[in-house]
Design a protein around this motif. Structure first.
Motif, short mmCIF file in Angstrom:
data_model
loop_
_atom_site.label_atom_id
_atom_site.label_comp_id
_atom_site.label_asym_id
_atom_site.label_seq_id
_atom_site.Cartn_x
_atom_site.Cartn_y
_atom_site.Cartn_z
N HIS A 266 0.84 -1.18 0.00
CA HIS A 266 0.00 0.00 0.00
C HIS A 266 0.89 1.25 0.00
CE1 HIS A 266 -3.73 2.01 1.13
NE2 HIS A 266 -3.01 2.74 1.95
N SER A 267 0.82 2.04 -1.07
CA SER A 267 1.62 3.27 -1.08
C SER A 267 0.80 4.41 -1.66
CB SER A 267 2.88 3.08 -1.93
OG SER A 267 2.54 3.08 -3.30
N LEU A 268 1.29 5.62 -1.45
CA LEU A 268 0.66 6.78 -2.06
C LEU A 268 1.75 7.56 -2.76
CD1 LEU A 268 -1.64 7.94 0.89
CD2 LEU A 268 -2.40 6.97 -1.29
N ALA A 269 1.36 8.32 -3.76
CA ALA A 269 2.36 9.08 -4.51
C ALA A 269 2.01 10.55 -4.48
CB ALA A 269 2.43 8.59 -5.94
N ILE A 270 3.04 11.37 -4.47
CA ILE A 270 2.79 12.81 -4.56
C ILE A 270 3.71 13.40 -5.61
CG2 ILE A 270 4.25 13.28 -2.52
CD1 ILE A 270 2.24 15.61 -1.98
N HIS A 271 3.11 13.95 -6.64
CA HIS A 271 3.89 14.63 -7.67
C HIS A 271 3.04 15.74 -8.25
CE1 HIS A 271 1.42 12.20 -10.23
NE2 HIS A 271 1.91 11.10 -9.70
N GLY A 272 3.64 16.49 -9.15
CA GLY A 272 3.01 17.72 -9.63
C GLY A 272 1.64 17.54 -10.29
N ASP A 273 1.31 16.35 -10.75
CA ASP A 273 0.06 16.18 -11.49
C ASP A 273 -1.18 16.11 -10.61
OD1 ASP A 273 1.38 16.19 -13.79
OD2 ASP A 273 1.25 14.03 -14.20
N LEU A 274 -0.99 15.94 -9.31
CA LEU A 274 -2.16 15.78 -8.46
C LEU A 274 -2.88 17.10 -8.26
CD1 LEU A 274 -1.07 13.49 -5.51
CD2 LEU A 274 -2.12 12.87 -7.67
N GLU A 275 -4.18 17.02 -8.11
CA GLU A 275 -4.94 18.21 -7.76
C GLU A 275 -4.71 18.52 -6.30
OE1 GLU A 275 -9.11 18.26 -8.56
OE2 GLU A 275 -8.75 17.29 -10.51
N GLN A 276 -4.97 19.78 -5.98
CA GLN A 276 -4.75 20.24 -4.62
C GLN A 276 -5.42 19.34 -3.57
OE1 GLN A 276 -2.84 22.13 -3.34
NE2 GLN A 276 -3.68 22.09 -1.26
N LYS A 277 -6.67 19.00 -3.81
CA LYS A 277 -7.40 18.21 -2.82
C LYS A 277 -6.73 16.85 -2.60
CE LYS A 277 -11.79 17.50 -3.45
NZ LYS A 277 -13.07 17.56 -4.19
N GLU A 278 -6.29 16.27 -3.72
CA GLU A 278 -5.66 14.96 -3.62
C GLU A 278 -4.33 15.04 -2.87
OE1 GLU A 278 -6.93 12.96 -7.85
OE2 GLU A 278 -5.51 14.61 -7.91
N LEU A 294 5.45 6.58 0.90
CA LEU A 294 5.11 7.70 0.03
C LEU A 294 6.14 7.74 -1.09
CD1 LEU A 294 3.18 10.18 -0.14
CD2 LEU A 294 4.94 11.47 1.06
N VAL A 295 5.66 7.82 -2.32
CA VAL A 295 6.56 7.93 -3.47
C VAL A 295 6.49 9.37 -3.93
CG1 VAL A 295 7.10 7.02 -5.74
CG2 VAL A 295 5.99 5.54 -4.05
N ALA A 296 7.63 10.04 -4.01
CA ALA A 296 7.57 11.48 -4.23
C ALA A 296 8.69 12.00 -5.10
CB ALA A 296 7.61 12.21 -2.89
N THR A 297 8.41 13.08 -5.81
CA THR A 297 9.48 13.83 -6.46
C THR A 297 9.93 14.92 -5.49
OG1 THR A 297 7.85 15.30 -7.46
CG2 THR A 297 8.60 13.46 -8.80
N ASP A 298 11.11 15.46 -5.72
CA ASP A 298 11.63 16.49 -4.82
C ASP A 298 10.74 17.72 -4.80
OD1 ASP A 298 14.27 15.37 -3.95
OD2 ASP A 298 14.52 15.29 -6.12
N VAL A 299 10.31 18.10 -6.00
CA VAL A 299 9.49 19.30 -6.10
C VAL A 299 8.26 19.17 -5.20
CG1 VAL A 299 8.07 20.71 -7.64
CG2 VAL A 299 10.25 19.78 -8.44
N ALA A 300 7.65 17.99 -5.23
CA ALA A 300 6.43 17.81 -4.45
C ALA A 300 6.72 17.70 -2.96
CB ALA A 300 5.69 16.56 -4.92
N ALA A 301 7.88 17.19 -2.60
CA ALA A 301 8.12 16.88 -1.18
C ALA A 301 8.90 17.95 -0.44
CB ALA A 301 8.88 15.56 -1.07
#
Ligand code: ADP
Ligand code: MG
Length: 459
Positions: A266-278, A294-301
């Motif tokens: 079970h993982s979640l990802a955060i990158h530039g394509d997500l909408e604010q709410k997500e 959490l899988v993330a790019t630097d910009v997002a994290a």
């Protein structure tokens, strides 16, 4: 380390700081708050998680004339999440002053509502450059009485290309003002910016290097095609409570996500394509223990208040050594040991050399032995997130939710975790075993005399 009581703040202010369990000042606070309180411009550098928000937040609040309903302080942040975090921290610090008005102004929310809120005035505005600039040009935001401007995560804002917006925004503020600039790094561009927008700033730098003993670092060399499987195997072997897998690109994020999914992790990802709410939801679920990876790019994290991680995995080595130091700095805080794994290609040895040089260490790339398939069953998160469609604006408090769940419905208090309130939605983490019952309670019982819709966030 000095206690906050050495600062010339009112007793109610100090009592509130104490109620936040802040006892001694962090280094950056100890060095920057006194000159800020004296009215000096301050250019401060310190690593992520060192308490920069409270450093300027205390300065802002000390200076506030709450009787005067005009914008007296403006805080610019690079991203919506950071603006959200900064607003939350200032709100907590301001609890001793009931009449203080704080507004968060960022993209991702309707501009019309923000104009309306601004027409009712505020003392402090926290926002992102794009939206602030728009509202200034529309005349909805007036900075004529601004006494303080804060550029938070200034390096990040420059990286994101906000320089023109920042200069434009500052032109709307009085030249006779106090300007504070906070940054995790100190590139030349920041020095140039500070020269153009600040007045004889006090410069403060806190050591950026991390204790080598607290973070255990490993570098593994491998063929790019085996990396995603290696991530799974490292997770299975070390079973970290919380991990961020850092990727250089969105594409890598996707690869890692797919592999984790295929393994049943079970993982979640955060990158530039997500909408604010997500994005907000992802961060809440990660920080409340409903998701361990959490899988993330630097910009997002970058800059997000995610810390005390058990492990950081660099799916690939970042291009900049400083980025490496930032990434791994999120683990192994406050005395607990952290793990930092970096997966590299043979070609990356130059980057490892630079890291060694910068951190004064002598790591070498090793070979990672791992099984093709491994058991990941016990990596399931202990909590799960539920939400109801009511929040701060509906006058729902954390106590209301805790009360509903625990009082007559008998869910043990220990089974209820973090409660995160947003404007119109509240998230609550509960132990998995109590999730079904909690959902029923939240759906069927009135809270503050009203029924709300509840849902489980699990996918
Ligand atoms: P930065 O902006 O430097 O990355 P933050 O301002 O986000 O760091 O602070 C990181 C965390 O440390 C926050 O959770 C904050 O509440 C906490 N914090 C700040 N100052 C103190 C203090 N003096 N003592 C304990 N915790 C603190
Ligand atoms: Mg910060």
């Amino acid at each position: 380390m000095k206690p906050f009581t050495t600062l010339p703040l009112s007793q109610v202010f100090l009592d509130n700081i104490q109620s936040l369990k802040y006892e001694t000042m962090t280094d950056i606070q100890e060095m920057s708050i006194p000159p800020i309180l004296k009215g000096r411009d301050v250019l401060a550098q310190a690593k992520t998680g060192s308490g920069k928000t409270a450093a300027f937040g205390i300065g802002l609040l000390h200076n506030m004339d709450t009787q005067r309903y005009r914008v007296q302080a403006l805080v610019l942040c690079p991203t919506r999440e950071l603006a959200e975090q900064v607003t939350g921290e200032i709100r907590r610090l301001a609890r001793f002053q009931h009449n203080i008005k704080l507004l968060k102004i960022t993209g991702g929310f309707p501009m019309r509502k923000q104009e309306h809120s601004l027409s009712h005035q505020a003392h402090i505005v926290v926002g992102t450059p794009g939206r602030i600039q728009k509202l200034l040009h529309k005349g909805a935001l007036i900075l004529d009485e601004v006494k303080m401007v804060v550029l938070d995560e200034a390096d990040r804002m420059l990286d994101m290309g906000f320089i023109d917006q920042i200069e434009d925004i500052l032109a709307f503020a009085p030249t006779k003002r106090q300007t504070l600039c906070f940054s995790a790094t100190f590139p030349d561009e920041i020095k140039a910016l500070s020269q153009s927008v600040m007045n004889d700033p006090v410069e403060i730098t806190v050591e950026t290097q991390h204790e080598p003993t607290v973070i255990k670092q490993f570098f593994y060399e491998m063929a790019p095609t085996t990396k995603a499987k290696a991530v799974v195997s490292l997770l299975a072997k070390h079973k970290p409570e919380s991990t961020i897998v850092f990727c250089n690109t969105k594409d890598s994020c996707r690869k890692v996500e797919q592999e984790l999914l295929a393994t049943g992790l079970h993982s979640l990802a955060i990158h530039g394509d997500l909408e604010q709410k997500e994005r907000t939801e992802v961060l809440i679920r990660f920080s409340n223990g409903s998701c361990r990876i959490l899988v993330a790019t630097d910009v997002a994290a970058r800059g997000l208040d995610i810390k005390d991680l058990s492990a950081v995995i660099n799916y690939e080595l970042p291009f900049e050594t400083e980025t490496y130091v930032h990434r791994i700095g999120r683990t192994g805080r406050a005395g607990s040991e952290g793990l930092a794994f970096s997966l590299m290609k043979a070609k990356d040895s130059v980057r490892l050399d630079l890291i060694n040089e910068f951190t004064n260490s002598r790591y070498i790339a090793e070979h990672l032995e791992f099984e093709e398939s491994c058991s990941v069953e016990d990596l399931a998160p202990s909590m799960i997130t539920l939400s109801i469609n009511g929040g701060r604006r509906n006058k729902i408090s954390a106590g209301d939710i805790l009360g509903a769940l625990t009082s007559k419905n008998g869910i043990p208090g220990d089974d209820v975790g973090k409660i995160d309130r947003q404007d119109y939605i509240t998230f609550v983490a509960v132990k998995r075993g109590s999730a079904a019952r909690a959902l029923k309670v939240l759906e069927e019982d009135q809270i503050k005399g009203r029924l709300f819709k509840a849902m489980i966030h699990d996918s």
